[in-house]
Design a protein around this motif. Structure first.
Motif, mmCIF file in Angstrom:
data_model
loop_
_atom_site.group_PDB
_atom_site.id
_atom_site.type_symbol
_atom_site.label_atom_id
_atom_site.label_comp_id
_atom_site.label_asym_id
_atom_site.label_seq_id
_atom_site.Cartn_x
_atom_site.Cartn_y
_atom_site.Cartn_z
ATOM 1 N N ASN A 154 0.817 -1.223 0.000
ATOM 2 C CA ASN A 154 0.000 0.000 0.000
ATOM 3 C C ASN A 154 0.847 1.269 0.000
ATOM 4 N N ASP A 155 2.160 1.129 0.267
ATOM 5 C CA ASP A 155 3.044 2.282 0.136
ATOM 6 C C ASP A 155 3.033 2.805 -1.293
ATOM 7 N N ALA A 156 3.099 1.859 -2.242
ATOM 8 C CA ALA A 156 3.096 2.267 -3.650
ATOM 9 C C ALA A 156 1.774 2.932 -4.017
ATOM 10 N N SER A 157 0.656 2.423 -3.494
ATOM 11 C CA SER A 157 -0.643 3.034 -3.783
ATOM 12 C C SER A 157 -0.682 4.473 -3.285
ATOM 13 N N GLY A 158 -0.194 4.681 -2.054
ATOM 14 C CA GLY A 158 -0.162 6.029 -1.517
ATOM 15 C C GLY A 158 0.766 6.943 -2.300
ATOM 16 N N LEU A 159 1.926 6.430 -2.694
ATOM 17 C CA LEU A 159 2.881 7.248 -3.437
ATOM 18 C C LEU A 159 2.344 7.648 -4.810
ATOM 19 N N VAL A 160 1.707 6.704 -5.507
ATOM 20 C CA VAL A 160 1.159 7.014 -6.831
ATOM 21 C C VAL A 160 0.021 8.021 -6.707
ATOM 22 N N ALA A 161 -0.872 7.820 -5.725
ATOM 23 C CA ALA A 161 -1.967 8.765 -5.524
ATOM 24 C C ALA A 161 -1.439 10.149 -5.151
ATOM 25 N N PHE A 162 -0.400 10.179 -4.343
ATOM 26 C CA PHE A 162 0.225 11.445 -3.959
ATOM 27 C C PHE A 162 0.818 12.152 -5.182
ATOM 28 N N SER A 163 1.496 11.388 -6.041
ATOM 29 C CA SER A 163 2.087 11.960 -7.245
ATOM 30 C C SER A 163 1.014 12.521 -8.179
ATOM 31 N N LEU A 164 -0.086 11.777 -8.340
ATOM 32 C CA LEU A 164 -1.174 12.245 -9.197
ATOM 33 C C LEU A 164 -1.801 13.528 -8.654
ATOM 34 N N ALA A 165 -1.974 13.589 -7.347
ATOM 35 C CA ALA A 165 -2.586 14.776 -6.740
ATOM 36 C C ALA A 165 -1.690 16.000 -6.906
ATOM 37 N N LEU A 166 -0.370 15.826 -6.700
ATOM 38 C CA LEU A 166 0.544 16.949 -6.870
ATOM 39 C C LEU A 166 0.591 17.422 -8.318
ATOM 40 N N THR A 167 0.567 16.440 -9.247
ATOM 41 C CA THR A 167 0.569 16.801 -10.666
ATOM 42 C C THR A 167 -0.681 17.596 -11.024
ATOM 43 N N ALA A 168 -1.815 17.147 -10.511
ATOM 44 C CA ALA A 168 -3.074 17.854 -10.775
ATOM 45 C C ALA A 168 -3.045 19.270 -10.207
ATOM 46 N N PHE A 169 -2.433 19.439 -9.037
ATOM 47 C CA PHE A 169 -2.392 20.774 -8.434
ATOM 48 C C PHE A 169 -1.441 21.705 -9.184
ATOM 49 N N THR A 170 -0.252 21.200 -9.517
ATOM 50 C CA THR A 170 0.745 22.066 -10.162
ATOM 51 C C THR A 170 0.391 22.394 -11.604
ATOM 52 N N THR A 171 -0.283 21.460 -12.318
ATOM 53 C CA THR A 171 -0.638 21.709 -13.720
ATOM 54 C C THR A 171 -2.053 22.225 -13.879
ATOM 55 N N GLY A 172 -2.894 21.973 -12.882
ATOM 56 C CA GLY A 172 -4.289 22.386 -12.978
ATOM 57 C C GLY A 172 -5.121 21.482 -13.852
ATOM 58 N N GLU A 173 -4.582 20.341 -14.241
ATOM 59 C CA GLU A 173 -5.309 19.417 -15.116
ATOM 60 C C GLU A 173 -5.325 18.030 -14.484
ATOM 61 N N PHE A 174 -6.458 17.353 -14.627
ATOM 62 C CA PHE A 174 -6.548 15.976 -14.131
ATOM 63 C C PHE A 174 -7.601 15.225 -14.930
#
Length: 691
Positions: A154-174
């Motif tokens: 579940n570490d990988a699940s949290g890390l991937v979700a964290f990466s997606l959330a940061l990408t969505a915030f910094t780019t404004g796209e999801f």
């Protein structure tokens, strides 16, 4: 040099925390480590400490996850694949979504993407932290297995979700579709690259061993480097480095039979190295948390002093939401751990409380960017503070509640009983060894001394020790007196020896420094006596010169007188020969006394020894062995090796006899067999190295 000092201080803080923990084991070790880190933050080097997340993940998380994978049971993982997917993927994603909306609702102004990032940070669980809390409690096997398997993935699940959330915030796209695709690529790609590189690493290790390069100086550093290289390779390909090292560790676990084709020394060194390394790294995690908390506290006060209570409330609510979600998930058996209906409620409570957060949560919190578009990253200190509170709550709550739910862990073998039987085993082997080898007393006692040193884990009782020392001294006196009565040694030498021995024995019982004082006085007496003798001779020569000068003599008489004076200045050869003969006789007498005393005292100690006074007898035996070795110029190495082999056989015989008589349980007998077998392997390896 600052990096060196920082690492040394971290190691010292970990050592101090681990040293204090055994004295107060009711408090989990993690809390001691956090407290040690908090104290360490007072050192100027750690003021305003900022944890580098990339370095943290590489140096600490990668080897820890590799070690966990290496020790995982591949068959159990295949058998519980459904449970892993349920807990580590489905539940993890649902937790991120639910807590993301809760965070967005409670934190006014926080973007939804950052709320999901915060939820992803506090989602992963840590089996190491769970083990620290439940080390003295009997956690149901199915629940503990579920927690360990969940924390692997579940570490990988949290890390991937964290990466997606940061990408969505910094780019404004999801995009939901793109997010799912990215998740699968990172997740499955990390597993695939880890499996491939793990197979390559195992093949290379087997090749090194088969080609004769199986020394510990080659293989152990190679094993330690593997998780770092695999993690870096996966991250370079923008895949999950965590899952890659877990997968590589699983390959090592599956290939255990091939990896065992190495020397016993290499296996022992490798196992010990990994155990020490992971223990230190696990301590680093919580020490670093303690070091970081003061900085987080200062920053959060500077940014949002008025909202501090709101952040604490948010952390509490997030923790309660996760607790409730885990309880429902396990209670409805969606965790697929196949609990009995009557056990589901208790397992659900234990599984929910045991969702402890630590390593990955801390790493992700500090991996938040410092800046965004040239400005401070919004809500960074808030998110780190909330994550820290969640970690502390997840450690504190189960520490308080679980002892009321779980019984104390009953070990298969009681440590006190095992230690007592170990002492009995060594006592039996010692007695048999002495009885069967009367012709080699010195070599036998050296083996006995080494065997007894393996079961001495307590300080000797001063009163018992003094009684045994007094008895041994009395035996020395009686032995010297007997040798004098038999005419073996002169009575004058015996009286002198006994006077010194008794005086030394009486004084040593009151003053621990008397031996040094007595030795200094003895040496000074020798120096003073020699000086006095030379002074008297010089005075006599001076008087002869005065008489010779006062009386008239012929030249011939003068020459003869001068020769007599010159001869007087030199020690006569006859006197020198007589002194040499006296010294030789004294040494021979002392060696006679030493040999008889040693044999007699050792016989007494062997007969006197029992389980209750074994420590004190060993101290006295070691003293006499050391004293005897100073007068023994040659050692029979081959005979000592033979005696060690006999001793191991006697220990095996003791275990077999006690097991046949139902005195030992099968578990205790197995543990004793393993201890003796390990001792024998280590000794045989030392013989091979020496030859």
């Amino acid at each position: 040099m600052e990096i060196f000092y920082a690492i040394v201080l971290l190691v010292l803080a970990t050592i101090v925390a681990n040293t204090i923990y055994p004295y107060f084991p009711l408090i989990p070790k993690a809390f001691y480590q956090i407290f040690a880190g908090a104290i360490l933050s007072l050192v100027p080097l750690y003021h305003h400490f900022i944890l580098e997340p990339e370095v943290f993940m590489l140096i600490i998380i990668a080897p820890l996850m590799f070690y966990d994978g290496q020790n995982a049971n591949a068959k159990e993982l295949r058998r519980n694949l459904g449970s892993i997917l349920s807990m580590a993927v489905v539940l993890a994603i649902l937790t991120v979504i639910l807590m993301g909306y809760v965070s967005h609702a409670m934190l006014v102004g926080i973007p939804l993407a950052l709320a999901f990032a915060l939820a992803a940070i506090v989602t992963p669980t840590d089996a190491v932290a769970v083990s620290s809390i439940t080390s003295n409690m009997a956690v149901p096997e199915r629940v503990m297995g579920m927690l360990e398997r969940e924390s692997l993935f579940n570490d990988a699940s949290g890390l991937v979700a964290f990466s997606l959330a940061l990408t969505a915030f910094t780019t404004g796209e999801f995009s939901v579709g793109a997010g799912i695709k990215h998740f699968l690529v990172v997740f499955l790609g990390g597993l695939l690259i880890g499996l491939i590189l793990g197979i390559v690493a195992v093949w290379a290790r087997v090749y090194l061993v088969q080609s004769g390069k199986d020394s510990s100086s080659v293989i152990v550093p190679y094993d330690v480097m593997v998780p770092f290289l695999i993690y870096l390779a996966a991250e370079h390909l923008e895949l999950s480095g965590i899952l890659a090292v877990v997968a590589a560790g699983l390959i090592y676990s599956i290939s255990n039979n091939q990896l065992r084709l190495s020397s016993t020394e290499l296996q022992l060194v490798s196992r010990s190295t990994w155990r020490i390394l992971t223990s230190i790294l696990n301590g680093f995690v919580f020490v670093l948390l303690g070091v970081s908390l003061p900085t987080v506290w200062v920053n959060i006060q500077q940014d949002h002093t008025k909202s501090l209570s709101a952040f604490v409330l948010l952390a509490i609510i997030l923790y309660l939401v996760m607790l409730a979600l885990r309880y429902v998930w396990i209670r409805l058996d969606w965790a697929l751990i196949q609990s009995e209906p009557k056990e589901r409620r208790q397992n659900a409570v234990i599984g929910a409380l045991s969702g402890v957060h630590g390593t990955i949560t801390l790493a992700m919190a500090f991996s938040l960017p410092l800046t965004l578009n040239g400005h401070a990253f919004p809500y960074r200190n808030t998110m780190i503070f909330v994550a820290a509170i969640v970690i502390i709550l997840s450690l504190l709550v189960p520490t308080i509640i679980l002892p009321f739910i779980l019984p104390k862990k009953t070990l298969p073998v009681d440590p006190d009983t095992a230690f007592k039987e170990r002492r009995s085993l060594v006592a039996y082997a010692t007695e048999r060894l002495v009885q069967e080898n009367p012709d080699y007393p010195a070599e036998t006692q050296e083996v006995v001394e080494i065997l007894n040193s393996q079961v001495t884990s307590q300080r000797p009782d001063r009163k018992k020790l003094q009684v045994i020392l007094n008895q041994a001294t009395q035996i020395e006196v009686e032995t010297v007196q007997r040798l004098s009565d038999d005419g073996t040694i002169p009575a004058s030498f015996a009286n002198r020896y006994v006077r010194i021995l008794v005086f030394k024995s009486q004084m040593s019982s009151n003053n621990p420094f008397v031996n040094v004082t007595l030795w200094i006085r003895f040496v000074w007496h020798r120096v003073e006596h020699g000086f006095s003798r030379r002074w008297r001779r010089n005075q006599r020569i001076a008087k002869q010169r005065e008489r010779l000068a006062a009386q008239p003599h012929s030249e011939e008489q003068q020459r003869l007188a001068e020769q007599r004076i010159a001869q007087e200045q030199k020690m006569p050869r006859g006197r020198q020969s007589r002194n040499n003969r006296i010294d030789r006789e004294r040494r021979e007498n002392f060696l006679k006394i030493e040999a008889d005393i040693y044999n007699t005292v050792i016989q007494f100690l062997t007969a006197e020894a029992n389980i209750d006074n074994q420590t004190e007898v060993n101290v006295v035996r070691n003293y006499y062995n050391a004293r005897h070795r100073r007068f023994k110029s040659q050692e029979n190495g081959d005979q000592q090796n033979e005696l060690f082999i006999q001793a191991f056989q006697y220990e095996y015989t003791y275990i077999r006899q006690q097991r046949s008589a139902n005195v030992l349980s099968s578990e205790l007998a197995d543990e004793l067999y393993q201890q003796v077998s390990t001792d024998q392997m280590l000794y045989m390896q030392e013989i091979a190295d020496a030859n």
